[in-house]
Write an enzyme that holds these catalytic residues in place. Structure first.
Site, PDB file in Angstrom:
ATOM      1  N   ASP A  44       3.143  -4.607   7.990  1.00  0.00           N
ATOM      2  CA  ASP A  44       1.926  -3.800   8.032  1.00  0.00           C
ATOM      3  C   ASP A  44       0.612  -4.777   7.874  1.00  0.00           C
ATOM      4  OD1 ASP A  44      -0.228  -2.499   6.926  1.00  0.00           O
ATOM      5  OD2 ASP A  44       0.568  -1.695   5.209  1.00  0.00           O
ATOM      6  N   GLN A  93      -4.490  -5.441   6.870  1.00  0.00           N
ATOM      7  CA  GLN A  93      -5.406  -6.317   6.334  1.00  0.00           C
ATOM      8  C   GLN A  93      -5.613  -7.414   6.889  1.00  0.00           C
ATOM      9  OE1 GLN A  93      -7.568  -5.472   3.960  1.00  0.00           O
ATOM     10  NE2 GLN A  93      -6.895  -3.623   3.530  1.00  0.00           N
ATOM     11  N   CYS A 112      -4.680   2.197  -3.783  1.00  0.00           N
ATOM     12  CA  CYS A 112      -3.376   2.762  -3.154  1.00  0.00           C
ATOM     13  C   CYS A 112      -2.289   1.991  -3.575  1.00  0.00           C
ATOM     14  CB  CYS A 112      -3.582   3.045  -1.603  1.00  0.00           C
ATOM     15  SG  CYS A 112      -4.643   4.438  -1.325  1.00  0.00           S
ATOM     16  N   HIS A 121       0.835  -1.088  -0.094  1.00  0.00           N
ATOM     17  CA  HIS A 121      -0.020   0.131   0.050  1.00  0.00           C
ATOM     18  C   HIS A 121       0.905   1.211  -0.012  1.00  0.00           C
ATOM     19  CE1 HIS A 121      -2.916   2.932   1.782  1.00  0.00           C
ATOM     20  NE2 HIS A 121      -3.627   2.090   1.442  1.00  0.00           N
ATOM     21  N   LYS A 161     -10.443  -1.143  10.241  1.00  0.00           N
ATOM     22  CA  LYS A 161     -10.397  -2.360   9.308  1.00  0.00           C
ATOM     23  C   LYS A 161     -10.815  -3.375  10.058  1.00  0.00           C
ATOM     24  CE  LYS A 161      -7.433  -0.176   5.935  1.00  0.00           C
ATOM     25  NZ  LYS A 161      -8.102   0.067   4.812  1.00  0.00           N
TER      26      LYS A 161
END
Ligand SMILES: Cc1ncc(COP(=O)(O)O)c(C=O)c1O
Length: 405
Positions: free
Chosen positions: A198, A201, A362, A120, A224
């Site tokens: 990261d 998700q 993104c 991202h 999220k």
């Protein structure tokens, strides 16, 4: 016993209509909906408990502080880390910026920062700014024409390039691929790299055990993961956090201030300047309780069921091209429709009440690597059903025949 209708009943928004059709929300990669316990907790805070944290001796302030800090403990338990290793931010983006800023003193010209083409923009641009400040160089693990990384080549890149920092996603937001981060972290640590994951998700979908993963940093966003917007988390190993300079300065993060000089608190307070999103953090605690209330095996089994239906149905539509790793996937499918612009497809799907995402997500470097301008992305959450997938497939076939007329 897993009961998807009982779960859906906790999300009032799911029973609304859009353009006179039942809402089918397949944009969970962008943000998930919030269960009633989260919404009620935020409301309760403002109705009954509103006060600033860490500052007051009065009842309301002490109570707000206790609730706010209790969520740090809940999160520490969820991720299997120490609560002092968790910093509240406003989202994964801010967490990544904070880390890239904090690692500035460690980098020399020509040091390598290794990311992947799946990242991202939030896990690319802060590193570019760090490279500009220090003369470091960014390299990327490549994807193949379906958007998957080749594991052995990624390991070879780590071993040959000897990066100072390896920063990769746990799961791709654009395609849903789950990366083999356990072994990539091991390889990166073997050459002494600092590892950043990261988890925007993966947080709710995979429930990572950070103690076992042994990464140096991990970031995610509450919104999220069924929590409020404006709340993010940053895990950092305590010694690394304390070596890093502060990111923002002001109240809360200081130890002693004179007109000419200041000393700072220890982590995590050193990185939490100013008044945080108190109600948001407290409500996020309820989101973690919601996730934890569903046994992980039931969670993954249901999502697999819905995802497998989605994939097998989509594979029967000849105009559709699917991207990404369809086996190791968090429940996201990215696709294009032959000769059709993604926005046209998504706009017509919206008329059926179906919310999907279009564009580059993104992920512009990923789209460049795939030589496309964008995809249509359907991302599922625990409250989606096989019936909703049937509705989506029916609508998609309808949209394609309309566009081909
Ligand atoms: C993989 C990934 N990283 C980072 C982000 C940025 O998250 P936020 O916008 O909540 O800061 C996102 C958001 O889509 C994401 O999917």
């Amino acid at each position: 016993m897993f009961d998807v209708n009982a779960i859906r009943a906790q999300f009032p928004i799911l029973s609304r209509t859009v353009h006179n059709n039942s809402l089918v929300y397949l944009d969970n990669g962008a943000t998930t909906h919030k269960p009633l316990n989260v919404i009620e907790k935020e409301r309760e805070f403002y109705l009954q408990n509103n006060a600033n944290v860490h500052r007051g001796t009065h009842f309301l302030s002490a109570n707000a502080t206790a609730q706010y800090e209790a969520v740090r403990e809940i999160l520490a338990d969820f991720l299997q880390v120490q609560s002092r290793e968790l910093v509240w931010t406003k989202g994964a983006t801010e967490s990544l910026n904070l880390i890239a800023h904090g690692l500035t003193p460690l980098l020399q010209p020509n040091d390598i920062i290794l990311i992947s083409e799946l990242e991202h923009h939030a896990n690319i641009v802060p590193w570019q700014q760090l490279a500009l400040r220090t003369g470091a160089v960014i390299k990327a693990i490549k994807v193949n024409r379906k958007g998957c990384i080749h594991y052995e080549r990624a390991v070879a890149q780590i071993q040959n390039l000897k990066p100072k920092i390896v920063s990769i996603c746990h799961a791709s937001n654009g395609l849903g691929n789950i990366l083999p981060i356990e072994s990539l972290i091991r390889e990166a640590k073997a050459i002494g790299a600092i590892t950043v994951i990261d988890g925007a998700q993966s947080f709710a979908q995979i429930r990572p055990n950070l103690r076992e993963l042994d990464c140096d940093f991990y970031v995610a966003s509450a919104h999220k993961a069924f929590g409020p917007t404006g709340v993010g988390l940053l895990f950092g190993k305590y010694e690394l956090l304390n070596e890093m300079p502060p990111y923002q300065c002001g109240g809360e993060m200081i130890d002693k201030v004179t007109i000419s000089h200041s000393s700072f608190n220890q982590a995590p307070s050193k990185f939490e300047a100013g008044t945080p999103n108190i109600a948001g953090v407290i409500a996020f605690g309820e989101a973690i309780k919601f996730i934890s209330s569903i046994p992980f095996e039931e969670w993954t089994a249901h999502k697999k069921d819905v995802f497998n239906t989605l994939i097998s149905e989509m594979q029967t539509i000849e105009q559709v091209e699917l991207y990404g790793d369809l086996n190791d996937n968090i429940g996201t499918v990215s696709f294009t429709v032959k000769n059709q612009h993604p926005i046209d497809v998504a706009t017509l799907l919206d008329h059926h009440g179906i919310a999907v995402r279009t564009g580059h997500h993104c992920n512009q470097p990923l789209m460049d690597a795939l030589a496309i301008s964008g995809t249509i992305r359907a991302s599922i959450a625990i409250y989606n059903t096989v019936e909703e997938i049937d509705h989506f497939i029916f609508a998609l076939r309808d949209v394609i025949s309309l566009l081909e007329e």
